[in-house]
Design a protein around this motif. Structure first.
Motif, mmCIF file in Angstrom:
data_model
loop_
_atom_site.group_PDB
_atom_site.id
_atom_site.type_symbol
_atom_site.label_atom_id
_atom_site.label_comp_id
_atom_site.label_asym_id
_atom_site.label_seq_id
_atom_site.Cartn_x
_atom_site.Cartn_y
_atom_site.Cartn_z
ATOM 1 N N LEU A 223 0.829 -1.199 0.000
ATOM 2 C CA LEU A 223 0.000 0.000 0.000
ATOM 3 C C LEU A 223 0.863 1.249 0.000
ATOM 4 N N GLY A 224 1.934 1.241 0.799
ATOM 5 C CA GLY A 224 2.816 2.399 0.852
ATOM 6 C C GLY A 224 3.466 2.692 -0.487
ATOM 7 N N LYS A 225 3.946 1.639 -1.159
ATOM 8 C CA LYS A 225 4.573 1.836 -2.469
ATOM 9 C C LYS A 225 3.559 2.347 -3.493
ATOM 10 N N ALA A 226 2.346 1.809 -3.430
ATOM 11 C CA ALA A 226 1.315 2.260 -4.361
ATOM 12 C C ALA A 226 0.953 3.722 -4.113
ATOM 13 N N LEU A 227 0.895 4.122 -2.832
ATOM 14 C CA LEU A 227 0.608 5.520 -2.517
ATOM 15 C C LEU A 227 1.695 6.433 -3.073
ATOM 16 N N GLN A 228 2.933 5.975 -2.930
ATOM 17 C CA GLN A 228 4.032 6.803 -3.414
ATOM 18 C C GLN A 228 3.962 7.014 -4.917
ATOM 19 N N SER A 229 3.392 6.040 -5.634
ATOM 20 C CA SER A 229 3.278 6.192 -7.084
ATOM 21 C C SER A 229 2.352 7.338 -7.455
ATOM 22 N N PHE A 230 1.441 7.708 -6.535
ATOM 23 C CA PHE A 230 0.538 8.825 -6.798
ATOM 24 C C PHE A 230 1.223 10.167 -6.561
ATOM 25 N N VAL A 231 2.249 10.160 -5.718
ATOM 26 C CA VAL A 231 2.825 11.439 -5.316
ATOM 27 C C VAL A 231 4.308 11.523 -5.649
ATOM 28 N N GLU A 232 4.796 10.633 -6.527
ATOM 29 C CA GLU A 232 6.222 10.591 -6.804
ATOM 30 C C GLU A 232 6.733 11.879 -7.439
ATOM 31 N N HIS A 233 5.817 12.647 -8.059
ATOM 32 C CA HIS A 233 6.239 13.901 -8.674
ATOM 33 C C HIS A 233 6.219 15.053 -7.678
ATOM 34 N N GLN A 234 5.762 14.762 -6.428
ATOM 35 C CA GLN A 234 5.689 15.808 -5.416
ATOM 36 C C GLN A 234 6.999 15.865 -4.630
ATOM 37 N N GLN A 235 7.208 16.974 -3.946
ATOM 38 C CA GLN A 235 8.405 17.141 -3.137
ATOM 39 C C GLN A 235 8.344 16.297 -1.867
ATOM 40 N N GLN A 236 7.115 16.018 -1.390
ATOM 41 C CA GLN A 236 6.967 15.339 -0.116
ATOM 42 C C GLN A 236 6.185 14.044 -0.297
ATOM 43 N N ALA A 237 6.603 12.998 0.401
ATOM 44 C CA ALA A 237 5.956 11.697 0.279
ATOM 45 C C ALA A 237 4.702 11.638 1.133
ATOM 46 N N ALA A 238 3.826 10.688 0.784
ATOM 47 C CA ALA A 238 2.632 10.452 1.589
ATOM 48 C C ALA A 238 3.022 9.745 2.878
ATOM 49 N N VAL A 239 2.249 9.975 3.927
ATOM 50 C CA VAL A 239 2.461 9.331 5.218
ATOM 51 C C VAL A 239 1.299 8.372 5.461
ATOM 52 N N LEU A 240 1.611 7.187 5.955
ATOM 53 C CA LEU A 240 0.601 6.160 6.198
ATOM 54 C C LEU A 240 0.618 5.769 7.666
ATOM 55 N N SER A 241 -0.539 5.855 8.319
ATOM 56 C CA SER A 241 -0.717 5.402 9.695
ATOM 57 C C SER A 241 -1.833 4.364 9.732
ATOM 58 N N VAL A 242 -1.848 3.571 10.782
ATOM 59 C CA VAL A 242 -2.832 2.505 10.914
ATOM 60 C C VAL A 242 -3.533 2.634 12.255
ATOM 61 N N MET A 243 -4.837 2.419 12.250
ATOM 62 C CA MET A 243 -5.630 2.459 13.477
ATOM 63 C C MET A 243 -5.387 1.205 14.299
ATOM 64 N N GLN A 244 -5.243 1.370 15.617
ATOM 65 C CA GLN A 244 -5.081 0.241 16.522
ATOM 66 C C GLN A 244 -6.404 -0.094 17.214
ATOM 67 N N SER A 245 -6.461 -1.281 17.773
ATOM 68 C CA SER A 245 -7.675 -1.732 18.452
ATOM 69 C C SER A 245 -8.009 -0.898 19.678
ATOM 70 N N SER A 246 -7.028 -0.164 20.205
ATOM 71 C CA SER A 246 -7.228 0.623 21.422
ATOM 72 C C SER A 246 -7.718 2.035 21.150
ATOM 73 N N GLY A 247 -7.828 2.433 19.885
ATOM 74 C CA GLY A 247 -8.328 3.759 19.557
ATOM 75 C C GLY A 247 -7.254 4.783 19.271
ATOM 76 N N GLY A 248 -5.991 4.394 19.208
ATOM 77 C CA GLY A 248 -4.908 5.281 18.816
ATOM 78 C C GLY A 248 -4.278 4.779 17.536
ATOM 79 N N THR A 249 -3.594 5.652 16.823
ATOM 80 C CA THR A 249 -2.968 5.249 15.562
ATOM 81 C C THR A 249 -1.489 4.930 15.784
ATOM 82 N N ILE A 250 -0.911 4.225 14.821
ATOM 83 C CA ILE A 250 0.494 3.843 14.865
ATOM 84 C C ILE A 250 1.053 3.963 13.455
ATOM 85 N N SER A 251 2.320 4.340 13.353
ATOM 86 C CA SER A 251 2.924 4.495 12.032
ATOM 87 C C SER A 251 2.974 3.156 11.316
ATOM 88 N N ALA A 252 2.865 3.184 9.994
ATOM 89 C CA ALA A 252 2.880 1.949 9.212
ATOM 90 C C ALA A 252 4.190 1.202 9.384
#
Length: 677
Positions: A223-252
């Motif tokens: 998923l991360g690589k596919a996201l980067q293909s959408f923004v590869e022409h941009q100066q900044q990469a996409a950031v991916l986080s994932v929801m945890q079972s406890s209600g907080g997010t965590i970095s991919a």
């Protein structure tokens, strides 16, 4: 990667069994979208949605609720895993607690083994109950273990030694050795996953983490690589986080190592969304009802989202903190059938996303709850998904006809029977999390969401004699919205079993400080330089008890042994109706860390300035007086609607039943109240 929060574009994505939901926030406006899920490759649906929404992907931060780990466990499709423990304890996972699901069944069907017995290995190492080393881990043992692993060729290993929560030396020594010798191997140590006592629950959490961790890592990498293909022409990469079972997010990047903490990823997002929306309407005491295409999740919130360390996924206990909810197999895609005794049943089998309900026109032949709602006129064939998808009523009628013929009913009577049975399943689940725990449903507001929730909310509130209900704005994609209001977070714990009377407050503070250092280090990249908010708590019990109650320690509160004992006695009396004259024992120390959530906000809807209650009337089975039809996007703040009425929107439909009234609040929520009898 750290962004200027004011310049980030936020995208919440919830992958469900039937639909993948999107909520996009660019700092000013909100957009929502739905596409059919692609279970064999979930990232395809996500990329499809991003393309269809034509998003500005510069500085994109995607927060994702994933079912990859959950489905792998439920479908027994995890990776080949080896379980490593102390000599003589290789059967712990299969023996468990020796609890039978059917008490009087003398020939129960054996539970499927998560890890095959021949893949459970042991080492002759040991520490005692005080954490003192009794036997060391020698090089000869390590080399013998390496040969066994090379013969089995697993994808991951789960390491669970006795009393590792007191002394993790042997686990970390083995981890270092395996990383050097088998660098491609996924390694999960119990001292990293769940540093608590109870070797079975700790071992199962560690095994589940190893069982699905490589799958989660592989999926997030794709998923991360596919996201980067959408923004590869941009100066900044996409950031991916994932929801945890406890209600907080965590970095991919870290999510794969914490895969066991992602098993209720999507439902946790729904509760966070419900909590956020309800707070805008001044509601805190909530019973939530999340009805999707495959299942229904219910939970109770008395101010805060309740967490539990006694959750289950399928037949397996999951002792890591997760939202406390009850799930049943009843959703819009639940299949209706007549059993061998001639009785009508609904679920738990679902039509899923492919082929889906018969009315989707994708080859489904079985009648479902969605088909029943369409036949009864509660779903509009030309208004589904904001007219983005047309429903085939002829296919729905054909699927329902066989049930009607078998039961000698009209088509509409059969469809109504399907709805009533589905409602009873869901009402029973709501009673489980309220009445059976000593809570009166009448003191709560029923908040419904999920694509199918609004069609059933009034019937369920009636079944529980509730007077108030809330259908949130964007309720059909509330789990995805919840991803955007969830901060990065961690739940850390360690067992420190001792009598409360012997506890040294300075020692307790030191243990909390050590957990804080560990949590902040894990979250460093997600905190953007800020310090996390901390919530300290203790698991206490009477000496001799097996289970605990959690006591929160508020910020700035002075901790004393006497105050902790008093709080525990009071909570025990509230929970069980009595207290005991026994010493109180400390079991676990817990620390919850939360960072800063996105600056998400809902725009206010237009206030009332034109004639209200102007709506067309349609025919609907069971409502001879007719049903008023409204478009939710055209409703205005302060508008009043009297039932029966249907409110259509892009991602959901709400049925306001007779004897119910609705008021539209400032942000577009539908606040429902039942007329007095």
């Amino acid at each position: 990667m750290q962004f200027d929060m004011s310049k980030i574009h936020w995208l919440g994505v919830d992958t469900g069994g039937t639909f993948t939901d999107f909520v996009y926030f660019d700092g000013q406006s909100v957009r929502v979208h739905k596409v059919l899920s692609t279970p064999s490759s979930p990232e395809r649906a996500i990329l499809q949605g991003i393309q269809e929404m034509r998003l500005d992907t510069q500085n994109l931060h995607l927060v994702h609720g994933s079912t990859v780990a959950t489905n792998a466990v439920l479908e027994a499709k995890g990776v080949k895993t080896v379980y490593i423990t102390n000599q003589g304890f290789t059967d712990v996972l299969s023996i468990g607690r020796q609890a039978r699901q059917q008490l009087y069944n003398l020939s129960p069907v054996p539970r499927p083994e998560l890890i095959q017995p021949e893949h459970c290995l042991s080492l002759n190492v040991r520490v005692n109950a005080q954490g003192k080393e009794l036997s060391t881990l020698h090089d000869a043992q390590l080399e013998q273990l390496l040969a066994q692993l090379q013969q089995i060729s697993p994808s991951s290993v789960a390491v669970n030694f006795l009393f590792s929560f007191l002394n993790s030396q042997h686990e970390q020594q083995l981890k270092t050795f395996l990383k050097k010798k088998l660098p491609e191997l996924f390694i999960s140590c119990s001292s990293d996953v769940l540093a608590e006592y109870r070797e079975y629950e700790r071992g199962m959490a560690t095994a589940l983490n190893a069982y699905v961790g490589p799958l989660m890592q592989g999926y997030l990498n794709r998923l991360g690589k596919a996201l980067q293909s959408f923004v590869e022409h941009q100066q900044q990469a996409a950031v991916l986080s994932v929801m945890q079972s406890s209600g907080g997010t965590i970095s991919a990047e870290q999510a794969g190592q914490h895969a066991v903490s992602l098993l209720l990823s999507g439902p946790a997002g729904g509760l966070k969304g419900a909590q956020y929306i309800a707070s805008l309407s001044g509601q805190q005491q909530l019973m939530s009802f999340d009805m999707g295409g495959t299942s229904t999740d219910v939970a109770l919130m008395d101010g805060n989202i309740r967490l539990t360390s006694e959750g289950m996924i399928g037949d397996y206990p999951v002792a890591v903190p997760m939202v406390d909810m009850h799930t049943i197999g009843a959703g819009g895609g639940s299949i209706a059938f007549v059993d061998s005794g001639g009785l009508l049943n609904v679920g738990p089998k679902s039509a899923g996303a492919s082929p889906g309900p018969a009315c989707y026109g994708a080859g489904g032949k079985d009648a479902t709850v969605t088909d029943a709602n369409l036949i009864l006129g509660r779903l509009r064939s030309d208004g589904f998904l904001g007219k983005g998808m047309s429903l085939d009523i002829a296919a729905a009628q054909q699927a329902m006809q066989s049930i009607a013929d078998t039961l000698q009913l009209t088509l509409e009577q059969a469809a109504e029977g399907v709805i009533r049975i589905a409602n009873e399943h869901m009402a029973r689940a709501l009673r489980t999390i309220s009445v059976q725990r000593g809570f009166d449903p009448q003191n709560f507001t029923l908040i419904s969401f999920g694509g199918a929730g609004g069609l059933h909310v009034c019937a369920l509130a009636d079944a529980l004699s509730m007077k108030r209900a809330l259908v949130p704005v964007y309720g059909g994609v509330l789990s995805a919205l919840g991803m955007l209001v969830s901060p990065p977070g961690r739940e850390l714990s360690v067992s420190a079993i001792q009598l409360l009377s012997s506890l040294e407050i300075d020692g307790l503070s030191q243990m909390f400080a050590e957990l804080e250092v560990k949590g902040v280090a894990e979250m460093q990249a997600e905190l953007a330089g800020d310090l996390p908010r901390l919530q300290r708590s203790l698991d206490l019990r009477y000496q001799g008890q097996s289970f605990t109650l959690n006591i929160a320690i508020n910020d700035g509160e002075e901790i004393t042994i006497q105050s902790l004992q008093q709080q525990f006695h009071q909570l025990h009396r509230q929970t069980y109706g009595h207290e005991l004259q026994l010493p109180v024992e400390l079991v676990n120390i817990r620390l919850s860390l939360r960072g800063m959530a996105s600056p998400f906000s809902l725009p206010e809807v237009q206030s009332q300035n034109v004639e209200m209650n102007s709506a067309s009337s349609i025919e609907c089975y069971g409502y001879p007086e007719g049903v008023q039809l409204y478009q939710r996007e055209q409703l205005q703040a302060g508008q009043l609607i009297e039932g029966p009425a249907l409110v259509l929107e892009k991602v959901s439909t709400t049925l306001i039943d007779r004897n119910w009234n609705c008021r539209v609040d400032a942000v577009g929520n539908l606040q429902l109240t039942r007329e007095a009898d």
